[in-house]
Design a protein around this motif. Structure first.
Motif, mmCIF file in Angstrom:
data_model
loop_
_atom_site.group_PDB
_atom_site.id
_atom_site.type_symbol
_atom_site.label_atom_id
_atom_site.label_comp_id
_atom_site.label_asym_id
_atom_site.label_seq_id
_atom_site.Cartn_x
_atom_site.Cartn_y
_atom_site.Cartn_z
ATOM 1 N N GLN A 41 17.364 40.026 37.356
ATOM 2 C CA GLN A 41 17.071 38.686 37.860
ATOM 3 C C GLN A 41 17.144 37.610 36.781
ATOM 4 O OE1 GLN A 41 13.276 39.134 39.732
ATOM 5 N NE2 GLN A 41 14.197 39.556 41.713
ATOM 6 N N ARG A 42 17.739 37.911 35.665
ATOM 7 C CA ARG A 42 17.736 36.945 34.573
ATOM 8 C C ARG A 42 18.787 35.843 34.752
ATOM 9 N NH1 ARG A 42 16.888 40.976 29.310
ATOM 10 N NH2 ARG A 42 14.800 41.702 29.915
ATOM 11 N N GLU A 43 19.902 36.166 35.368
ATOM 12 C CA GLU A 43 20.984 35.186 35.510
ATOM 13 C C GLU A 43 21.465 35.170 36.953
ATOM 14 O OE1 GLU A 43 24.001 36.149 32.712
ATOM 15 O OE2 GLU A 43 22.754 35.784 30.950
ATOM 16 N N TRP A 44 20.647 34.643 37.841
ATOM 17 C CA TRP A 44 21.011 34.607 39.254
ATOM 18 C C TRP A 44 21.741 33.298 39.564
ATOM 19 C CZ3 TRP A 44 17.289 36.963 43.347
ATOM 20 C CH2 TRP A 44 17.098 38.314 43.060
ATOM 21 N N ILE A 45 22.781 33.424 40.344
ATOM 22 C CA ILE A 45 23.560 32.275 40.794
ATOM 23 C C ILE A 45 23.950 32.517 42.245
ATOM 24 C CG2 ILE A 45 24.451 31.712 38.491
ATOM 25 C CD1 ILE A 45 27.055 33.129 39.270
ATOM 26 N N ASP A 46 24.502 31.486 42.896
ATOM 27 C CA ASP A 46 25.057 31.656 44.233
ATOM 28 C C ASP A 46 26.415 32.336 44.119
ATOM 29 O OD1 ASP A 46 22.871 30.488 45.374
ATOM 30 O OD2 ASP A 46 23.761 28.498 45.526
ATOM 31 N N VAL A 47 26.577 33.457 44.827
ATOM 32 C CA VAL A 47 27.789 34.269 44.720
ATOM 33 C C VAL A 47 28.436 34.352 46.089
ATOM 34 C CG1 VAL A 47 28.741 36.528 44.114
ATOM 35 C CG2 VAL A 47 26.784 35.614 42.839
ATOM 36 N N ASN A 48 29.748 34.054 46.145
ATOM 37 C CA ASN A 48 30.526 34.241 47.367
ATOM 38 C C ASN A 48 30.833 35.726 47.487
ATOM 39 O OD1 ASN A 48 32.552 34.413 49.376
ATOM 40 N ND2 ASN A 48 33.180 32.302 48.973
ATOM 41 N N LEU A 49 30.060 36.412 48.342
ATOM 42 C CA LEU A 49 30.173 37.861 48.431
ATOM 43 C C LEU A 49 31.540 38.281 48.973
ATOM 44 C CD1 LEU A 49 28.516 40.406 47.910
ATOM 45 C CD2 LEU A 49 27.779 40.342 50.294
ATOM 46 N N GLY A 50 32.110 37.501 49.907
ATOM 47 C CA GLY A 50 33.426 37.849 50.433
ATOM 48 C C GLY A 50 34.508 37.769 49.367
ATOM 49 N N GLU A 51 34.470 36.708 48.554
ATOM 50 C CA GLU A 51 35.458 36.558 47.470
ATOM 51 C C GLU A 51 35.291 37.655 46.433
ATOM 52 O OE1 GLU A 51 36.454 33.368 43.889
ATOM 53 O OE2 GLU A 51 35.277 32.751 45.643
ATOM 54 N N LEU A 52 34.022 37.976 46.076
ATOM 55 C CA LEU A 52 33.772 39.032 45.104
ATOM 56 C C LEU A 52 34.269 40.378 45.625
ATOM 57 C CD1 LEU A 52 32.450 39.919 42.431
ATOM 58 C CD2 LEU A 52 30.300 40.199 43.684
ATOM 59 N N ALA A 53 34.049 40.659 46.924
ATOM 60 C CA ALA A 53 34.519 41.915 47.513
ATOM 61 C C ALA A 53 36.038 41.993 47.501
ATOM 62 C CB ALA A 53 33.977 42.049 48.933
ATOM 63 N N ALA A 54 36.718 40.873 47.781
ATOM 64 C CA ALA A 54 38.185 40.878 47.806
ATOM 65 C C ALA A 54 38.769 41.183 46.425
ATOM 66 C CB ALA A 54 38.682 39.532 48.309
ATOM 67 N N SER A 55 38.219 40.548 45.385
ATOM 68 C CA SER A 55 38.741 40.806 44.037
ATOM 69 C C SER A 55 38.443 42.230 43.594
ATOM 70 C CB SER A 55 38.141 39.806 43.055
ATOM 71 O OG SER A 55 36.729 39.950 42.999
ATOM 72 N N THR A 56 37.284 42.765 43.992
ATOM 73 C CA THR A 56 36.942 44.136 43.613
ATOM 74 C C THR A 56 37.860 45.139 44.312
ATOM 75 O OG1 THR A 56 34.640 43.430 43.355
ATOM 76 C CG2 THR A 56 35.043 45.785 43.457
ATOM 77 N N VAL A 57 38.191 44.881 45.571
ATOM 78 C CA VAL A 57 39.104 45.775 46.303
ATOM 79 C C VAL A 57 40.455 45.859 45.602
ATOM 80 C CG1 VAL A 57 40.441 45.992 48.425
ATOM 81 C CG2 VAL A 57 37.978 45.570 48.539
ATOM 82 N N GLU A 58 40.959 44.744 45.141
ATOM 83 C CA GLU A 58 42.253 44.759 44.451
ATOM 84 C C GLU A 58 42.180 45.592 43.171
ATOM 85 O OE1 GLU A 58 45.052 43.655 45.657
ATOM 86 O OE2 GLU A 58 43.910 43.105 47.461
ATOM 87 N N GLN A 59 41.060 45.528 42.482
ATOM 88 C CA GLN A 59 40.924 46.322 41.269
ATOM 89 C C GLN A 59 40.802 47.812 41.569
ATOM 90 O OE1 GLN A 59 37.533 44.652 39.264
ATOM 91 N NE2 GLN A 59 38.509 42.670 38.908
ATOM 92 N N MET A 60 40.203 48.160 42.720
ATOM 93 C CA MET A 60 40.018 49.560 43.073
ATOM 94 C C MET A 60 41.193 50.146 43.836
ATOM 95 S SD MET A 60 36.993 50.435 41.938
ATOM 96 C CE MET A 60 36.646 51.926 42.864
ATOM 97 N N ARG A 61 42.176 49.319 44.152
ATOM 98 C CA ARG A 61 43.281 49.804 44.993
ATOM 99 C C ARG A 61 44.097 50.883 44.288
ATOM 100 N NH1 ARG A 61 44.648 47.742 49.596
ATOM 101 N NH2 ARG A 61 43.590 45.771 49.202
ATOM 102 N N LEU A 62 44.303 50.741 42.975
ATOM 103 C CA LEU A 62 45.076 51.753 42.245
ATOM 104 C C LEU A 62 44.356 53.093 42.251
ATOM 105 C CD1 LEU A 62 46.397 49.704 39.185
ATOM 106 C CD2 LEU A 62 47.683 50.482 41.177
ATOM 107 N N VAL A 63 43.024 53.068 42.116
ATOM 108 C CA VAL A 63 42.255 54.314 42.162
ATOM 109 C C VAL A 63 42.412 54.979 43.515
ATOM 110 C CG1 VAL A 63 39.944 55.316 41.960
ATOM 111 C CG2 VAL A 63 40.606 53.387 40.505
#
Length: 478
Positions: free
Chosen positions: A313-335
């Motif tokens: 809880q030290r560095e909390w900000i507003d996070v667009n969860l949909g955008e974060l999920a989309a970028s993470t999916v692209e990184q995991m696609r090769l795996v």
């Protein structure tokens, strides 16, 4: 005797309180009795004075003083009744004065005469003679035979004697009552604190090796019963924490021992035997794999320790969860492609949560990695985000081998693996889902899983909206 003990102090306060109560009651009795007796005397004086006044009012004009004295002696009999009677005709003529009383409570000749101005109404005054105090009723009267001043009195000696006896009785009884109250209060407090002493003895016997012992619960329905119940609940939580810590240490030791044993064996082989270059490379590669497992395990343990300490809880900000999920999916696609698994992310709504972006990404990575590992080739792993009422939903589903019903409640436990052999081959240590639950708890989110063997698994995380999360230290994750 311990003068600083709670029992002694309560007994002292109890004795002081009762002493003050007894003293107030005694004082009230003393003065109440005095007022009662004086009031009765006043009533008696008024009745006798009325008799004398009636004699004077009925006397004809010119009546002699001796006739008045004879009438008073006959009808009032002041000496026999131990009353003082004196009748004075204006301006200052003594008409009658009673003789010595039968009880010798006063000396009639020494009772001072009224020396003030002639009163206009009846009054009562205290006075004194040679033997003691008297109460005198003074009544002015206008009769056919003249203006009179009627003085009628009674000695206060009997009242004072009763008061002195009462005072002596109180002086004897009050110390006895105070001593009895102090002793009884001390015994009562000792009896009342006996359950606390039993709780203390039981608490001294509780140790780390015997955390199943519990304090006796006294069915009193008051704060003592609530205290014993609360302490027993605390002991239950402490026992659970100690057991979890022991299990955690045992699991961590077991997980660390295996790669260390492999590394030790490989290095001993290299030292003890002359081997070819290819064998050296193969064994060094095996050692590096175990080192990588150790590094992964230690990293997971470090993450869990930081999450338990509230680091999320030290560095909390507003996070667009949909955008974060989309970028993470692209990184995991090769795996996913390496394992022949199709990764789908077509329903990613732009929803916002508040938290640590790095930790939230770690949740998505761990859930996707876990789903990819346990989904056979040709399977599908899906990821979606969408708002649902008061929550923001993140769901990871797969068409993999599923989880047995008896293992579902334990999938978030540290070092727990449904298939230990297969997980070890994949390099897992059973910490991925534990880290996910710790991060979710730190963000005020709830995570749940639905799964059945052969039907795949569905992991759902419900995050509070960005404006509805309360920042507080997370509970310790077990």
């Amino acid at each position: 005797m311990n003068y600083r003990s709670l029992a002694f102090r309560l007994a002292v306060w109890y004795a002081l309180l009762l002493s003050a109560t007894f003293a107030l009651v005694g004082i009230g009795m003393f003065y109440g009795l005095e007022q009662y007796l004086r009031s009765n005397l006043g009533d008696s004086l008024r009745r006798r004075s009325v008799q004398v006044e009636r004699i004077l009012a009925q006397a004809p004009a010119g009546i002699s003083d001796s006739a008045i004295a004879e009438a008073i002696d006959t009808r009032v009999a002041p000496e026999f009744n131990s009353r003082f009677v004196r009748v004075t005709r204006a301006p200052a003529t003594l008409v009658y004065r009673a003789g010595e009383p039968a009880d010798r409570s006063f000396v009639a000749a020494t009772v001072p005469a009224y020396s003030g101005a002639w009163p206009s109404k009846a009054l009562v005054r205290p006075t004194a003679d040679a033997t003691g105090q008297l109460m005198i009723s003074i009544t002015p009267l206008v009769a056919p035979s003249g203006r009179y001043l009627v003085e009628l009195g009674i000695a206060l000696g009997p009242i004072e004697a009763v008061q002195h006896r009462l005072l002596s009785l109180l002086g004897l009884l009050l110390p006895v009552l105070v001593v009895c109250a102090a002793g009884g209060g001390y015994l009562l407090v000792q009896w009342a604190l006996r359950p606390v002493e039993r709780m203390s003895q039981t608490a001294r016997q509780i140790s780390v090796q015997d955390l199943d012992a519990r304090l006796p619960v006294v069915a009193t329905g008051d704060a003592l019963q609530r205290l014993s119940i609360s302490l027993n609940h605390m002991l239950t939580r402490l026992r659970d924490s100690v057991q979890i810590s022991r299990r955690f240490l045992a699991d961590a030791s077991h997980e660390l021992r295996t790669p260390l044993t492999v590394i030790k064996g490989e290095l001993q082989e290299l030292v003890a035997h002359e081997v070819g270059r290819s064998d050296v490379r193969e064994r060094i590669g095996s050692v590096l794999e175990e080192v990588a497992r150790l590094e992964h395990l230690v990293s997971g343990l470090l993450v869990l320790s930081r999450l338990d300490a509230g680091d999320a809880q030290r560095e909390w900000i507003d996070v667009n969860l949909g955008e974060l999920a989309a970028s993470t999916v692209e990184q995991m696609r090769l795996v996913a492609e390496d394992r022949g698994v199709q990764l789908q992310s077509t329903a990613l709504s732009p929803v916002t949560v508040r938290g640590d972006r790095g930790r939230l990404k770690q949740v998505i990575v761990n859930l996707l990695d876990n789903a990819i590992k346990f989904t056979p080739r040709g399977g599908v792993v899906g990821l979606r985000t969408e708002p649902q009422g008061e929550y923001v939903l993140l769901e990871v589903s797969d068409s993999g081998i599923g989880i047995p019903a008896d293992a579902v409640p334990h999938v978030f436990d540290r070092f727990y693996r449904v298939d230990a052999a297969r997980s070890r081959e994949d390099g897992g240590a059973g910490l991925g889902l534990s880290i996910v639950r710790s991060i979710c708890s730190a963000h005020g989110a709830e995570i749940e899983v639905q799964s059945a063997p052969g039907s795949g698994s569905h992991f759902r995380v419900k995050f509070p909206h960005a404006g509805g999360v309360t920042i507080a230290l997370p509970p310790r994750v077990q």
